[in-house]
Design a protein around this motif. Structure first.
Motif, PDB file in Angstrom:
ATOM      1  N   SER A  44     -12.893  -0.199  12.473  1.00 54.26           N
ATOM      2  CA  SER A  44     -12.623   1.033  11.722  1.00 54.26           C
ATOM      3  C   SER A  44     -11.157   1.111  11.338  1.00 54.26           C
ATOM      4  N   ASN A  45     -10.281   0.795  12.284  1.00 58.29           N
ATOM      5  CA  ASN A  45      -8.850   0.822  12.000  1.00 58.29           C
ATOM      6  C   ASN A  45      -8.467  -0.231  10.966  1.00 58.29           C
ATOM      7  N   ALA A  46      -9.069  -1.408  11.066  1.00 56.48           N
ATOM      8  CA  ALA A  46      -8.753  -2.481  10.116  1.00 56.48           C
ATOM      9  C   ALA A  46      -9.191  -2.104   8.701  1.00 56.48           C
ATOM     10  N   PHE A  47     -10.400  -1.575   8.555  1.00 59.76           N
ATOM     11  CA  PHE A  47     -10.855  -1.169   7.227  1.00 59.76           C
ATOM     12  C   PHE A  47     -10.026   0.001   6.701  1.00 59.76           C
ATOM     13  N   TYR A  48      -9.631   0.899   7.578  1.00 59.59           N
ATOM     14  CA  TYR A  48      -8.752   2.001   7.167  1.00 59.59           C
ATOM     15  C   TYR A  48      -7.427   1.444   6.635  1.00 59.59           C
ATOM     16  N   ALA A  49      -6.860   0.471   7.343  1.00 65.19           N
ATOM     17  CA  ALA A  49      -5.562  -0.104   6.953  1.00 65.19           C
ATOM     18  C   ALA A  49      -5.634  -0.789   5.588  1.00 65.19           C
ATOM     19  N   VAL A  50      -6.695  -1.563   5.348  1.00 65.03           N
ATOM     20  CA  VAL A  50      -6.785  -2.238   4.047  1.00 65.03           C
ATOM     21  C   VAL A  50      -7.077  -1.238   2.937  1.00 65.03           C
ATOM     22  N   HIS A  51      -7.812  -0.188   3.265  1.00 66.69           N
ATOM     23  CA  HIS A  51      -8.074   0.858   2.271  1.00 66.69           C
ATOM     24  C   HIS A  51      -6.772   1.568   1.900  1.00 66.69           C
ATOM     25  N   GLN A  52      -5.928   1.845   2.886  1.00 66.87           N
ATOM     26  CA  GLN A  52      -4.645   2.493   2.616  1.00 66.87           C
ATOM     27  C   GLN A  52      -3.775   1.616   1.714  1.00 66.87           C
ATOM     28  N   ARG A  53      -3.774   0.318   1.994  1.00 69.33           N
ATOM     29  CA  ARG A  53      -2.971  -0.581   1.164  1.00 69.33           C
ATOM     30  C   ARG A  53      -3.553  -0.684  -0.244  1.00 69.33           C
ATOM     31  N   GLU A  54      -4.866  -0.673  -0.325  1.00 61.57           N
ATOM     32  CA  GLU A  54      -5.515  -0.755  -1.635  1.00 61.57           C
ATOM     33  C   GLU A  54      -5.108   0.433  -2.514  1.00 61.57           C
ATOM     34  N   GLN A  55      -4.878   1.579  -1.900  1.00 64.55           N
ATOM     35  CA  GLN A  55      -4.494   2.786  -2.643  1.00 64.55           C
ATOM     36  C   GLN A  55      -3.128   2.636  -3.315  1.00 64.55           C
ATOM     37  N   LEU A  56      -2.345   1.638  -2.921  1.00 60.48           N
ATOM     38  CA  LEU A  56      -1.039   1.395  -3.540  1.00 60.48           C
ATOM     39  C   LEU A  56      -1.161   0.658  -4.871  1.00 60.48           C
ATOM     40  N   HIS A  57      -2.350   0.121  -5.146  1.00 61.59           N
ATOM     41  CA  HIS A  57      -2.644  -0.576  -6.407  1.00 61.59           C
ATOM     42  C   HIS A  57      -1.692  -1.741  -6.667  1.00 61.59           C
ATOM     43  N   GLU A  58      -1.451  -2.554  -5.630  1.00 58.91           N
ATOM     44  CA  GLU A  58      -0.616  -3.750  -5.781  1.00 58.91           C
ATOM     45  C   GLU A  58      -1.376  -4.787  -6.605  1.00 58.91           C
ATOM     46  N   ALA A  59      -0.690  -5.400  -7.528  1.00 59.07           N
ATOM     47  CA  ALA A  59      -1.324  -6.440  -8.348  1.00 59.07           C
ATOM     48  C   ALA A  59      -1.773  -7.594  -7.450  1.00 59.07           C
ATOM     49  N   GLY A  60      -3.016  -8.010  -7.608  1.00 62.09           N
ATOM     50  CA  GLY A  60      -3.545  -9.162  -6.884  1.00 62.09           C
ATOM     51  C   GLY A  60      -3.963  -8.907  -5.446  1.00 62.09           C
ATOM     52  N   TYR A  61      -3.865  -7.660  -4.978  1.00 63.17           N
ATOM     53  CA  TYR A  61      -4.251  -7.372  -3.590  1.00 63.17           C
ATOM     54  C   TYR A  61      -5.764  -7.351  -3.461  1.00 63.17           C
ATOM     55  N   HIS A  62      -6.260  -8.035  -2.441  1.00 65.18           N
ATOM     56  CA  HIS A  62      -7.688  -8.080  -2.146  1.00 65.18           C
ATOM     57  C   HIS A  62      -7.861  -7.719  -0.664  1.00 65.18           C
ATOM     58  N   PRO A  63      -8.462  -6.561  -0.349  1.00 61.40           N
ATOM     59  CA  PRO A  63      -8.632  -6.148   1.044  1.00 61.40           C
ATOM     60  C   PRO A  63      -9.468  -7.150   1.835  1.00 61.40           C
ATOM     61  N   MET A  64      -8.970  -7.525   3.004  1.00 61.26           N
ATOM     62  CA  MET A  64      -9.673  -8.510   3.818  1.00 61.26           C
ATOM     63  C   MET A  64      -9.515  -8.170   5.297  1.00 61.26           C
ATOM     64  N   VAL A  65     -10.624  -8.216   6.011  1.00 64.63           N
ATOM     65  CA  VAL A  65     -10.666  -8.034   7.457  1.00 64.63           C
ATOM     66  C   VAL A  65     -11.281  -9.300   8.031  1.00 64.63           C
ATOM     67  N   SER A  66     -10.770  -9.723   9.189  1.00 61.02           N
ATOM     68  CA  SER A  66     -11.290 -10.950   9.789  1.00 61.02           C
ATOM     69  C   SER A  66     -11.697 -10.709  11.233  1.00 61.02           C
TER      70      SER A  66
END
Length: 155
Positions: A44-66
């Protein structure tokens, strides 16, 4: 469950889940419900973290959890990582303290990682650590002692 929970709040959210599970790992003794709670919290924390970063709309960012497993000495390690926002060292020092949260008011209680730490350290004689670099994500590592051969036969 963690992924679907976040998608229920934001149907546009998508993330890749990469797994690498080592074959033939030795047995570890765990309380399944407790371990499920810890893993759900970490995911849950990992998906939250990538979602937060995705909200910054960085070019080329692809959310990934491992999720990875491996054997290190007499321990089995479970690693849950993300390429989210990461944490500064000052946050990493407090991350397992009760009621400490990096989330905005109303989004986190600050108990998830504290309880997870207690479940692993006290309930399973293991370790829970974090490795993170601000702006590059975080990896939480659970270390669990392997079962001794005599214990395996009794289980």
């Amino acid at each position: 469950m963690a992924y679907q929970g976040l998608r229920a709040k934001d149907t546009s959210f998508n993330a890749e889940l990469r797994t690498n599970f080592a074959p033939g790992l030795p047995l570890v003794d765990v309380v399944a419900g407790d371990m499920g709670r810890v893993l759900l919290n970490l995911f849950s924390n990992a998906f939250y973290a990538v979602h937060q970063r995705e909200q910054l709309h960085e070019a080329g960012y692809h959310p990934m959890v491992s999720a990875n497993t491996l054997q290190v000495g007499q321990q089995v390690e479970i690693r849950v990582g993300d390429n989210g926002l990461g944490m500064p060292a000052s946050v990493q020092q407090k991350i397992f303290q009760p009621f400490f949260t990096t989330k905005p008011a109303g989004e986190g209680t600050g108990l998830g990682l504290s309880l997870s730490y207690d479940i692993i350290a006290q309930g399973h004689s293991g370790t829970l650590t974090v490795e993170s670099q601000e702006g590059q994500g975080a990896t939480f590592c659970i270390g669990l002692p392997t079962s001794k051969p005599a214990e395996r036969q009794l289980a």
